[in-house]
Design a protein around this motif. Structure first.
Motif, PDB file in Angstrom:
ATOM      1  N   LYS A 215      96.168  18.216  27.115  1.00  0.00           N
ATOM      2  CA  LYS A 215      94.928  18.419  27.310  1.00  0.00           C
ATOM      3  C   LYS A 215      94.501  20.116  26.838  1.00  0.00           C
ATOM      4  CE  LYS A 215      91.042  17.292  30.165  1.00  0.00           C
ATOM      5  NZ  LYS A 215      91.001  16.188  31.272  1.00  0.00           N
ATOM      6  N   ILE A 216      95.314  20.890  27.392  1.00  0.00           N
ATOM      7  CA  ILE A 216      95.430  22.456  27.098  1.00  0.00           C
ATOM      8  C   ILE A 216      95.322  22.413  25.322  1.00  0.00           C
ATOM      9  CG2 ILE A 216      96.485  24.534  26.961  1.00  0.00           C
ATOM     10  CD1 ILE A 216      97.663  23.753  29.699  1.00  0.00           C
ATOM     11  N   LEU A 217      96.223  21.650  24.565  1.00  0.00           N
ATOM     12  CA  LEU A 217      96.210  22.058  23.187  1.00  0.00           C
ATOM     13  C   LEU A 217      94.842  21.276  22.649  1.00  0.00           C
ATOM     14  CD1 LEU A 217     100.077  21.169  22.709  1.00  0.00           C
ATOM     15  CD2 LEU A 217      98.775  23.338  22.426  1.00  0.00           C
ATOM     16  N   TRP A 218      94.426  20.194  23.198  1.00  0.00           N
ATOM     17  CA  TRP A 218      93.153  19.514  22.711  1.00  0.00           C
ATOM     18  C   TRP A 218      91.959  20.344  22.860  1.00  0.00           C
ATOM     19  CZ3 TRP A 218      89.065  18.576  26.272  1.00  0.00           C
ATOM     20  CH2 TRP A 218      88.134  18.151  25.742  1.00  0.00           C
ATOM     21  N   TYR A 219      91.915  21.562  23.876  1.00  0.00           N
ATOM     22  CA  TYR A 219      90.931  22.237  24.187  1.00  0.00           C
ATOM     23  C   TYR A 219      91.067  23.318  23.482  1.00  0.00           C
ATOM     24  CZ  TYR A 219      88.134  25.896  26.694  1.00  0.00           C
ATOM     25  OH  TYR A 219      87.559  26.752  27.139  1.00  0.00           O
ATOM     26  N   ILE A 220      92.311  23.944  23.168  1.00  0.00           N
ATOM     27  CA  ILE A 220      92.403  24.987  22.273  1.00  0.00           C
ATOM     28  C   ILE A 220      92.038  24.531  20.759  1.00  0.00           C
ATOM     29  CG2 ILE A 220      94.196  26.359  21.035  1.00  0.00           C
ATOM     30  CD1 ILE A 220      95.726  26.555  23.713  1.00  0.00           C
ATOM     31  N   ASP A 221      92.534  23.462  20.593  1.00  0.00           N
ATOM     32  CA  ASP A 221      91.971  22.902  18.982  1.00  0.00           C
ATOM     33  C   ASP A 221      90.398  22.977  18.847  1.00  0.00           C
ATOM     34  OD1 ASP A 221      92.737  21.779  16.585  1.00  0.00           O
ATOM     35  OD2 ASP A 221      91.962  20.204  17.302  1.00  0.00           O
ATOM     36  N   LEU A 222      89.751  22.577  20.010  1.00  0.00           N
ATOM     37  CA  LEU A 222      88.286  22.304  19.896  1.00  0.00           C
ATOM     38  C   LEU A 222      87.764  23.820  19.717  1.00  0.00           C
ATOM     39  CD1 LEU A 222      86.649  19.849  20.169  1.00  0.00           C
ATOM     40  CD2 LEU A 222      86.168  20.419  22.588  1.00  0.00           C
ATOM     41  N   CYS A 223      88.302  24.732  20.293  1.00  0.00           N
ATOM     42  CA  CYS A 223      87.705  26.119  20.322  1.00  0.00           C
ATOM     43  C   CYS A 223      87.974  26.622  19.079  1.00  0.00           C
ATOM     44  CB  CYS A 223      88.402  26.968  21.534  1.00  0.00           C
ATOM     45  SG  CYS A 223      87.859  26.658  22.938  1.00  0.00           S
ATOM     46  N   PHE A 224      89.104  26.531  18.492  1.00  0.00           N
ATOM     47  CA  PHE A 224      89.661  26.675  17.248  1.00  0.00           C
ATOM     48  C   PHE A 224      88.671  26.400  16.039  1.00  0.00           C
ATOM     49  CE2 PHE A 224      94.517  28.056  17.975  1.00  0.00           C
ATOM     50  CZ  PHE A 224      93.941  29.201  18.612  1.00  0.00           C
ATOM     51  N   LYS A 225      88.150  25.121  16.295  1.00  0.00           N
ATOM     52  CA  LYS A 225      87.142  24.412  15.209  1.00  0.00           C
ATOM     53  C   LYS A 225      85.833  24.709  15.616  1.00  0.00           C
ATOM     54  CE  LYS A 225      89.729  20.216  14.098  1.00  0.00           C
ATOM     55  NZ  LYS A 225      91.237  20.401  14.679  1.00  0.00           N
ATOM     56  N   GLY A 226      85.807  25.611  16.635  1.00  0.00           N
ATOM     57  CA  GLY A 226      84.424  26.179  16.910  1.00  0.00           C
ATOM     58  C   GLY A 226      83.385  24.904  17.629  1.00  0.00           C
ATOM     59  N   LEU A 227      83.902  24.289  18.514  1.00  0.00           N
ATOM     60  CA  LEU A 227      83.151  23.423  19.130  1.00  0.00           C
ATOM     61  C   LEU A 227      83.261  23.270  20.627  1.00  0.00           C
ATOM     62  CD1 LEU A 227      84.173  20.207  16.861  1.00  0.00           C
ATOM     63  CD2 LEU A 227      81.900  21.639  16.667  1.00  0.00           C
ATOM     64  N   LYS A 228      82.241  22.978  21.259  1.00  0.00           N
ATOM     65  CA  LYS A 228      82.234  22.898  22.653  1.00  0.00           C
ATOM     66  C   LYS A 228      82.126  21.299  23.214  1.00  0.00           C
ATOM     67  CE  LYS A 228      78.776  25.367  23.917  1.00  0.00           C
ATOM     68  NZ  LYS A 228      77.725  26.258  24.787  1.00  0.00           N
ATOM     69  N   TYR A 229      82.712  20.965  24.429  1.00  0.00           N
ATOM     70  CA  TYR A 229      82.955  19.828  25.085  1.00  0.00           C
ATOM     71  C   TYR A 229      81.785  19.879  26.003  1.00  0.00           C
ATOM     72  CZ  TYR A 229      84.874  15.745  27.711  1.00  0.00           C
ATOM     73  OH  TYR A 229      84.868  14.693  28.054  1.00  0.00           O
ATOM     74  N   PRO A 230      81.067  18.601  26.186  1.00  0.00           N
ATOM     75  CA  PRO A 230      81.539  17.296  25.668  1.00  0.00           C
ATOM     76  C   PRO A 230      80.741  17.075  24.741  1.00  0.00           C
ATOM     77  CG  PRO A 230      79.952  17.113  27.730  1.00  0.00           C
ATOM     78  CD  PRO A 230      80.193  18.767  27.365  1.00  0.00           C
ATOM     79  N   LYS A 231      79.528  17.732  24.306  1.00  0.00           N
ATOM     80  CA  LYS A 231      78.547  17.312  23.358  1.00  0.00           C
ATOM     81  C   LYS A 231      78.858  17.783  21.695  1.00  0.00           C
ATOM     82  CE  LYS A 231      74.864  17.383  26.913  1.00  0.00           C
ATOM     83  NZ  LYS A 231      73.796  17.760  27.266  1.00  0.00           N
ATOM     84  N   ASN A 232      80.164  18.453  21.584  1.00  0.00           N
ATOM     85  CA  ASN A 232      80.217  18.989  20.349  1.00  0.00           C
ATOM     86  C   ASN A 232      79.280  19.811  19.917  1.00  0.00           C
ATOM     87  OD1 ASN A 232      82.872  17.554  19.994  1.00  0.00           O
ATOM     88  ND2 ASN A 232      82.217  16.189  18.697  1.00  0.00           N
ATOM     89  N   ASP A 233      78.530  20.866  20.545  1.00  0.00           N
ATOM     90  CA  ASP A 233      77.775  21.626  20.323  1.00  0.00           C
ATOM     91  C   ASP A 233      78.827  22.932  19.662  1.00  0.00           C
ATOM     92  OD1 ASP A 233      75.733  20.664  21.471  1.00  0.00           O
ATOM     93  OD2 ASP A 233      76.099  21.476  23.372  1.00  0.00           O
ATOM     94  N   LYS A 234      78.119  23.766  18.741  1.00  0.00           N
ATOM     95  CA  LYS A 234      78.960  24.722  18.058  1.00  0.00           C
ATOM     96  C   LYS A 234      78.926  26.100  18.851  1.00  0.00           C
ATOM     97  CE  LYS A 234      78.246  23.095  13.336  1.00  0.00           C
ATOM     98  NZ  LYS A 234      77.970  23.355  11.973  1.00  0.00           N
ATOM     99  N   ILE A 235      80.191  26.541  19.024  1.00  0.00           N
ATOM    100  CA  ILE A 235      80.275  27.784  19.538  1.00  0.00           C
ATOM    101  C   ILE A 235      79.451  29.067  18.691  1.00  0.00           C
ATOM    102  CG2 ILE A 235      81.877  29.642  20.107  1.00  0.00           C
ATOM    103  CD1 ILE A 235      84.065  27.750  20.546  1.00  0.00           C
ATOM    104  N   PRO A 236      78.658  29.689  19.177  1.00  0.00           N
ATOM    105  CA  PRO A 236      77.806  30.551  18.312  1.00  0.00           C
ATOM    106  C   PRO A 236      78.714  31.435  17.369  1.00  0.00           C
ATOM    107  CG  PRO A 236      76.824  30.890  20.625  1.00  0.00           C
ATOM    108  CD  PRO A 236      78.186  30.022  20.522  1.00  0.00           C
ATOM    109  N   ILE A 237      78.331  31.738  16.378  1.00  0.00           N
ATOM    110  CA  ILE A 237      78.953  32.483  15.115  1.00  0.00           C
ATOM    111  C   ILE A 237      79.588  33.867  15.472  1.00  0.00           C
ATOM    112  CG2 ILE A 237      77.299  32.906  13.848  1.00  0.00           C
ATOM    113  CD1 ILE A 237      80.877  32.187  12.628  1.00  0.00           C
ATOM    114  N   GLU A 238      78.747  34.348  16.454  1.00  0.00           N
ATOM    115  CA  GLU A 238      78.831  35.586  16.883  1.00  0.00           C
ATOM    116  C   GLU A 238      79.986  35.795  17.692  1.00  0.00           C
ATOM    117  OE1 GLU A 238      75.878  34.103  17.582  1.00  0.00           O
ATOM    118  OE2 GLU A 238      74.826  34.384  15.656  1.00  0.00           O
ATOM    119  N   ILE A 239      80.253  34.856  18.455  1.00  0.00           N
ATOM    120  CA  ILE A 239      81.415  34.979  19.616  1.00  0.00           C
ATOM    121  C   ILE A 239      82.654  34.163  19.081  1.00  0.00           C
ATOM    122  CG2 ILE A 239      79.814  35.283  21.529  1.00  0.00           C
ATOM    123  CD1 ILE A 239      80.439  32.634  22.469  1.00  0.00           C
ATOM    124  N   TRP A 240      82.467  33.493  17.817  1.00  0.00           N
ATOM    125  CA  TRP A 240      83.503  32.586  17.829  1.00  0.00           C
ATOM    126  C   TRP A 240      84.843  33.165  17.443  1.00  0.00           C
ATOM    127  CZ3 TRP A 240      83.804  28.968  12.903  1.00  0.00           C
ATOM    128  CH2 TRP A 240      84.879  27.962  12.877  1.00  0.00           C
TER     129      TRP A 240
END
Length: 714
Positions: A215-240
């Protein structure tokens, strides 16, 4: 409700326009809901039967959602529920609407939300609470308080949602801290849950160390891809970029006397490597790690990919002794990374890892074959080769020659400019698949070698010297190579193949097939000119060579060639006569207009098949000879028909009809004489043979009496 939704129409004073109608009916529905609900309570607060109240609450919630009267629901009506101790029943009934995503865009009042949290906590339904939190809008809530509830009950999916909701870059690592702490506790408790158990029994396994690690690795992978859970919203490019840097920093931090990445690799090192590989493979995130100074915040920090790779490698060294397979998996990871554009690995490190990779074939089995391994090494080499010295290339050539990685060795020779060794390497390769790659290689290097005349001539000579081998590999592609490297000098190649007539025939036929359209045009144009063009003479020689080779190497295929109208009949006839190919001779006599000679040869063949029919040992064998007898009778009959059309069937010119008829009658007489012989009476194919001859005679007589052949030609 049907009036509100517009299902019922035509009532007095109700407007047809949807918005106006809804506003008018909505006020009435609000009053109706309040009155209907309060009917279940008397002045002393004594409740009606619980089931009746439950149904009324459910209907009230549904009505409020449909007519968008949520303020009424969460203020006036909720206050009534609380005053009558029905708040728990309300939370119970609203659960279904939340889980069906009916309230995801609604800002629930703080007091209602606080009651909802308390309801699930007291009833120990925390798993449902997590699902509820993931489906609600938390924008107006006290997120710190919600986070406390999540950490208390280990609701890590909800915690991820809460901590990333407001896009505060420093909060993205907080879920990692809590999850890794729980994972370490499980490790200390000697948790032995396996990865496959997560899928077979997810409820039981979701508190295990391996589950938390994944689960930790899944969350890290999600952040590395610039996505947020649970709606797959994008992490703002300014802070990504900053989020990625902070997570990488956490990965390599020491927590509870152990570096986080080590604990993660102990759970599943393959996923760790995959997450980092995808981070580097992605074009955007790769830029963050190639030049972090361009992306990091003023007060922040960054990580260059070289530092990341070195840190991973350093932490692996401590795990090699008690973690089987991690060394070869890391070698595979590093080789894949080395194949990524703009990633540069030091030659020393690259050579060290690439020499380990072939051992992965033995460790990983069918999932990582030698072919895949060699392909991966080639991709990495092509991306890194510019950094290698000749001595380092020689070192690799020696190693990969020893273990039989032929394509890798050939590529390394090419980078050193040793093209003849490359050529020989392809032809001497143990795998035919590798050998056939020589054609693509020759096509690719042709333009490169034109700059070096001496090397170009050497490779060209090697092609000529090994032409037979190339043809055996792929005749079509060898012909293409001759077209480009020898400027279509096919006669030179054909002469070279003379000692191997079968191979020579294949090559000749390939050339004729490729040039067929042009040959037909050249022969057609030649008929209008007295002098022969050089191109005509070249094609003429090629056609006759084809006929000669067919007669000696593949006589059964000759007819499909000589029937083409541009094949010179008389020249082909001379060749077929010399090689005693009777069917071809008979056909070519007919093409030349020598019908008497043509019929004579056909009758010779016909008589031979008649004798073969009589000498058959079985009905099946007889039947086969009968088919051939019928075929050549039809061909002989066509000669007679053509002769009759040309002569007008004059009595003086009727010899061909009667020659064929006499021949058939002799067969018929001979057959019936044999039929009276006791020795011949056991011949089971007598009926087939007799029928074939009778049918042939009948067909011939019908043709002789046909007006088409009895009328003089105009």
């Amino acid at each position: 409700m049907e009036l509100y939704l517009g299902y019922l129409k035509g009532f007095a004073k109700l407007p047809e326009q949807s918005t106006l109608r809804k506003e008018m009916v909505k006020a009435y529905l609000k009053d109706f809901l309040c009155e209907s609900l309060l009917e279940g309570l008397d002045e002393d607060g004594v409740q009606a039967p619980k089931d009746d109240i439950r149904i009324k609450i459910e209907v009230t919630i549904e009505f409020c959602i449909i007519i968008n009267a949520l303020e009424l629901l969460f203020k006036t009506l909720f206050r009534s529920f609380c005053e009558n101790n029905l708040d728990n029943l309300f939370f119970q009934e609203i659960e279904g609407f939340i889980l069906n995503d009916k309230l995801s865009n609604v800002e629930i009042p703080l007091n209602v939300f606080a009651g909802l949290l308390e309801f699930y906590s007291k009833n120990e339904r925390v798993q449902v609470l997590e699902r509820v939190l993931l489906l609600l809008n938390l924008d107006n809530q006290d997120l710190e308080k919600v986070a406390e509830v999540c950490t208390m009950h280990r609701l890590y999916s909800a915690l991820i949602y809460v901590k990333t909701l407001n896009n505060l870059e420093d909060q993205f690592t907080e879920p990692l801290i809590y999850m890794s702490t729980s994972m370490r506790i499980k490790v200390r408790q000697n948790d032995t849950t396996k990865l496959e158990q997560i899928f077979s029994n997810p409820r039981q396994a979701e508190t295990s160390a391996i589950y938390l690690g994944c689960k930790i690795l899944w969350y890290i992978d999600l952040c590395f891809k610039g996505l947020k859970y649970p709606k797959n919203d994008k992490i703002p490019i300014e802070i990504w970029p900053s989020v990625i840097y902070r997570i990488i920093n956490w990965i390599f931090l020491e927590q509870n006397n152990s570096v986080n990445i080590k604990e993660l690799m102990r759970q599943n090192y393959s996923i760790v490597f995959q997450v980092f590989y995808e981070l580097l493979e992605n074009v955007t995130t790769r830029k963050f790690l190639i030049d972090p100074s361009e992306y990091k915040a003023k007060t922040g920090y960054g990580f260059e990919y070289k530092v990341v790779l070195e840190k991973i490698r350093a932490n692996i060294k401590d795990l090699v002794s008690n973690t089987p397979g991690i060394e070869t998996e890391f070698s595979k990871f590093m080789t894949k990374v080395a194949a990524i554009e703009n990633i540069k690995i030091s030659p020393e490190l690259f050579i060290e890892e690439i020499k380990i990779l072939p051992h992965a074939v033995d460790v990983m089995g069918k999932s990582f074959t030698k072919e895949k391994c060699e392909g991966l090494i080639l991709s990495a080499l092509k991306n890194q080769i510019m950094r290698f010295t000749r001595d380092e290339k020689d070192l690799l050539i020696g190693y990969f020659t020893k273990i039989g990685y032929e394509e890798v060795v050939i590529y390394l020779w090419e980078t050193k400019g040793e093209y003849i060794k490359c050529f020989d390497g392809f032809l001497e390769a143990r795998s035919p698949k590798t050998s056939r790659k020589i054609f693509g290689w020759l096509k690719r290097i042709e333009d490169v070698l034109t700059e070096s005349k001496e090397t170009y001539i050497q490779v060209k000579q090697s092609i000529y010297d090994h032409l037979e081998k190339l043809l055996l590999l792929d005749i079509d592609r060898t012909t293409d190579i001759v077209n480009t490297w020898f400027n279509q000098q096919h006669e030179q190649i054909i002469e070279k193949l003379k000692p191997q007539p079968k191979l020579q025939l294949e090559y000749v036929q390939k050339v004729l097939k490729d040039k067929e359209h042009n040959i037909e045009k050249v022969f057609k144009d030649q008929s209008a000119h007295e002098s022969e063009s050089e191109e005509y003479r070249r094609y003429y020689r090629l056609i006759l060579l084809n006929v000669e080779l067919l007669c000696t190497c593949k006589p059964e295929s000759i007819m499909e060639h000589i029937t083409k109208k541009w094949y010179p009949a008389q020249a082909c006839l001379d060749i077929c006569k010399a090689n005693n190919h009777e069917e071809a001779v008979a056909f070519l006599h007919k093409r030349c207009g020598a019908l008497n000679e043509s019929l004579e040869v056909y009758l010779k063949i016909l008589n031979r098949h008649y004798e073969s029919m009589l000498g058959s040992n079985s009905e099946e064998e007889t039947s086969e000879h009968v088919k051939k007898f019928k075929k050549f009778f039809e061909l002989a009959l066509k000669v007679c028909k053509k002769h009759a059309k040309l002569t007008g069937n004059k009595e003086s010119e009727q010899s061909l009809w009667f020659t064929l008829l006499d021949n058939l009658y002799d067969m018929w007489t001979n057959l019936h004489k044999k039929g009276g012989d006791k020795k011949f009476s056991e011949f089971k194919g007598f009926g087939h043979v007799s029928s074939a001859i009778n049918n042939a005679i009948k067909t011939l007589l019908d043709a002789m009496s046909c007006p088409l052949y009895t009328s003089p030609s105009p």
